[in-house]
Motif scaffolding. Structure first.
Motif, PDB file in Angstrom:
ATOM      1  N   TYR B  79       0.820  -1.204   0.000  1.00  0.00           N
ATOM      2  CA  TYR B  79       0.000   0.000   0.000  1.00  0.00           C
ATOM      3  C   TYR B  79       0.857   1.258   0.000  1.00  0.00           C
ATOM      4  O   TYR B  79       0.495   2.273  -0.620  1.00  0.00           O
ATOM      5  CB  TYR B  79      -0.945   0.010   1.206  1.00  0.00           C
ATOM      6  CG  TYR B  79      -2.274  -0.637   0.924  1.00  0.00           C
ATOM      7  CD1 TYR B  79      -3.267   0.041   0.230  1.00  0.00           C
ATOM      8  CD2 TYR B  79      -2.541  -1.936   1.333  1.00  0.00           C
ATOM      9  CE1 TYR B  79      -4.489  -0.547  -0.032  1.00  0.00           C
ATOM     10  CE2 TYR B  79      -3.761  -2.540   1.078  1.00  0.00           C
ATOM     11  CZ  TYR B  79      -4.737  -1.837   0.391  1.00  0.00           C
ATOM     12  OH  TYR B  79      -5.936  -2.431   0.123  1.00  0.00           O
ATOM     13  N   ARG B  82       2.033   1.635  -3.494  1.00  0.00           N
ATOM     14  CA  ARG B  82       0.894   2.044  -4.313  1.00  0.00           C
ATOM     15  C   ARG B  82       0.558   3.512  -4.089  1.00  0.00           C
ATOM     16  O   ARG B  82       0.294   4.253  -5.050  1.00  0.00           O
ATOM     17  CB  ARG B  82      -0.318   1.170  -3.961  1.00  0.00           C
ATOM     18  CG  ARG B  82      -1.516   1.489  -4.817  1.00  0.00           C
ATOM     19  CD  ARG B  82      -2.772   0.744  -4.388  1.00  0.00           C
ATOM     20  NE  ARG B  82      -3.950   1.470  -4.857  1.00  0.00           N
ATOM     21  CZ  ARG B  82      -5.186   1.288  -4.404  1.00  0.00           C
ATOM     22  NH1 ARG B  82      -5.408   0.388  -3.451  1.00  0.00           N
ATOM     23  NH2 ARG B  82      -6.170   1.991  -4.891  1.00  0.00           N
ATOM     24  N   ILE B 160      -2.284  -6.890  -4.281  1.00  0.00           N
ATOM     25  CA  ILE B 160      -3.205  -6.442  -3.235  1.00  0.00           C
ATOM     26  C   ILE B 160      -4.551  -7.140  -3.393  1.00  0.00           C
ATOM     27  O   ILE B 160      -5.150  -7.603  -2.410  1.00  0.00           O
ATOM     28  CB  ILE B 160      -3.368  -4.905  -3.290  1.00  0.00           C
ATOM     29  CG1 ILE B 160      -2.084  -4.222  -2.815  1.00  0.00           C
ATOM     30  CG2 ILE B 160      -4.551  -4.469  -2.432  1.00  0.00           C
ATOM     31  CD1 ILE B 160      -2.109  -2.710  -2.906  1.00  0.00           C
ATOM     32  N   VAL B 204      -5.319   6.347  -0.921  1.00  0.00           N
ATOM     33  CA  VAL B 204      -4.772   4.985  -0.898  1.00  0.00           C
ATOM     34  C   VAL B 204      -4.442   4.578   0.526  1.00  0.00           C
ATOM     35  O   VAL B 204      -4.780   3.465   0.957  1.00  0.00           O
ATOM     36  CB  VAL B 204      -3.517   4.877  -1.786  1.00  0.00           C
ATOM     37  CG1 VAL B 204      -2.837   3.532  -1.574  1.00  0.00           C
ATOM     38  CG2 VAL B 204      -3.887   5.071  -3.251  1.00  0.00           C
ATOM     39  N   ARG B 208      -6.018   1.526   2.752  1.00  0.00           N
ATOM     40  CA  ARG B 208      -5.210   0.541   3.452  1.00  0.00           C
ATOM     41  C   ARG B 208      -5.694   0.391   4.879  1.00  0.00           C
ATOM     42  O   ARG B 208      -5.940  -0.702   5.365  1.00  0.00           O
ATOM     43  CB  ARG B 208      -3.751   0.964   3.468  1.00  0.00           C
ATOM     44  CG  ARG B 208      -2.903   0.053   4.359  1.00  0.00           C
ATOM     45  CD  ARG B 208      -1.562   0.658   4.661  1.00  0.00           C
ATOM     46  NE  ARG B 208      -1.704   1.956   5.294  1.00  0.00           N
ATOM     47  CZ  ARG B 208      -0.682   2.633   5.802  1.00  0.00           C
ATOM     48  NH1 ARG B 208       0.535   2.146   5.712  1.00  0.00           N
ATOM     49  NH2 ARG B 208      -0.867   3.807   6.371  1.00  0.00           N
TER      50      ARG B 208
END
Lengths: 218, 218
Positions: B79, B82, B160, B204, B208
């Motif tokens: 994460y 990302r 993910i 993001v 998470r």
DNA sequence: CTTGCATCCATTGCATGCAATACATGCAGC
DNA sequence: GCTGCATGTATTGCATGCAATGGATGCAAG
């Protein structure tokens, strides 16, 4: 199973040969040639070539594969991604440091590598400089404690390295680059996460400009 | 050569089967099983499995491979990466927009997907929501015009997705998530690069927290 | 001299055979 | 009943054969 299969051997050896320029970008590789060179059958070679293709080091080209090189635009893209990820790793490393989760010896090692990089660059030993520079950045990624970031960066570094091999030029302003490394190390040691991120990003983008521009004046 | 080899077919099909949960994480796959299921010989299956392993979707485990799942720490790492990359793509997309290099229809499409995502999420159609959500983020990455970032993100999204499949839970605050999407779209349309980056990163990391925390109350 | 075409052959993609091996199963000893 | 070892077996890793294919080569026509 984990006993270093021939596929892995082939992949590592080919990667090495590509990254050190023995197989220059554009060179065509055939399964049989490589199999003969590495003294194994086509099967593991084939798998190694596919793995390298997935990593972007070679690219299928009609029959066989050729060693890949990013064109200017794609190299630019790679540097952007690299900058974002190195900003992340620098930030994470600095944060860990501020939390006291980094061993002092690791920081000493980082600074040593930075100094050594500066030294060999000043001496004009560019091949060594490339290796040390990469090690410097990898050390930071390792200090960040994010294996996914490290893995992703390794792939991008590989592609950048093979794409910039031919222009194995010294940085136009070696003292400038060394200074940036020094600033980055300092920010990490001081645990200044935001500053580390900023410096890392700027450094990578600066490197891109130098290696990848046509004639940017100093 | 480019005529969709069986290896590619095998890889795509297996990837699909893994991402939609048919082969749940932890499931063991053998070359022969898969070869029988896909009605081809072991060779292309073998290559597909290795490719998927390189992408982190499966992991060699003694004999054969198992569908991989990131543990909590590694999922967190994913994460973080990302977030860094989506901040980049959002920033790039906004910048391109501010330079007038994005077609209005693409922005309409982006907003449409955001709305549709919000709608199906509200309806509780979570499988569709996952697909649309991913499409939303992919659209932004495409607008960024950085193929390397897109490719890297695809890999991370895959990992993910397979790692969070079992907890195919609705976002705890669907309106909140939809609002973040909306903010992101707005920042891009307005060409506010820094804002877009900030919103994307926060979104993001927020996702998470929601999917990856133990018991965060609403 | 250039261009188009037919032929050839290098090289791949896939299937399969074989040996090595890691894992499971079951038995013996405790 | 549990632990450790031997044996068996499933499954891989690698080699190789074979057919398909596409790029190179050479020849003929203009």
């Amino acid at each position: 199973m984990s006993s270093r299969m021939q596929t892995d051997v082939a992949k590592d050896q080919l990667r090495e040969l590509i990254l050190d320029g023995t197989y220059p970008s554009g060179a065509r590789l055939t399964e049989m040639e490589v199999a003969a060179a590495l003294e194994m059958s086509r099967t593991p070679v084939r798998e190694a070539l596919r793995a390298l293709a997935a990593d972007g080091l070679v690219r299928p080209s009609g029959r066989g594969v050729v060693v890949a090189a990013l064109d200017r635009d794609h190299l630019d893209e790679a540097y952007q991604v690299r900058a974002a990820l190195e900003a992340l790793t620098a930030e994470l490393a600095a944060t860990r440091q501020s939390e006291g989760r980094i061993a002092p010896a690791d920081l000493v090692a980082l600074r040593d590598v930075a100094n050594e990089t500066a030294a060999v660059t000043a001496e004009g030993r560019f091949a060594d400089a490339v290796r040390l520079n990469r090690r410097f950045h990898r050390l930071i990624a390792e200090l960040a404690g994010n294996s996914m970031a490290l893995l992703t960066l390794e792939r991008i570094w590989d592609q950048i390295q093979v794409s910039t091999l031919r222009s194995l030029a010294p940085p136009s302003r070696p003292a400038h680059v060394s200074g940036q490394h020094e600033d980055l190390v300092s920010a990490i040691i001081l645990g200044h996460a935001d500053e580390a991120a900023k410096v890392a990003r700027a450094h990578v983008l600066d490197t891109r400009t130098v290696t990848n521009s046509k004639g940017e004046p100093a």
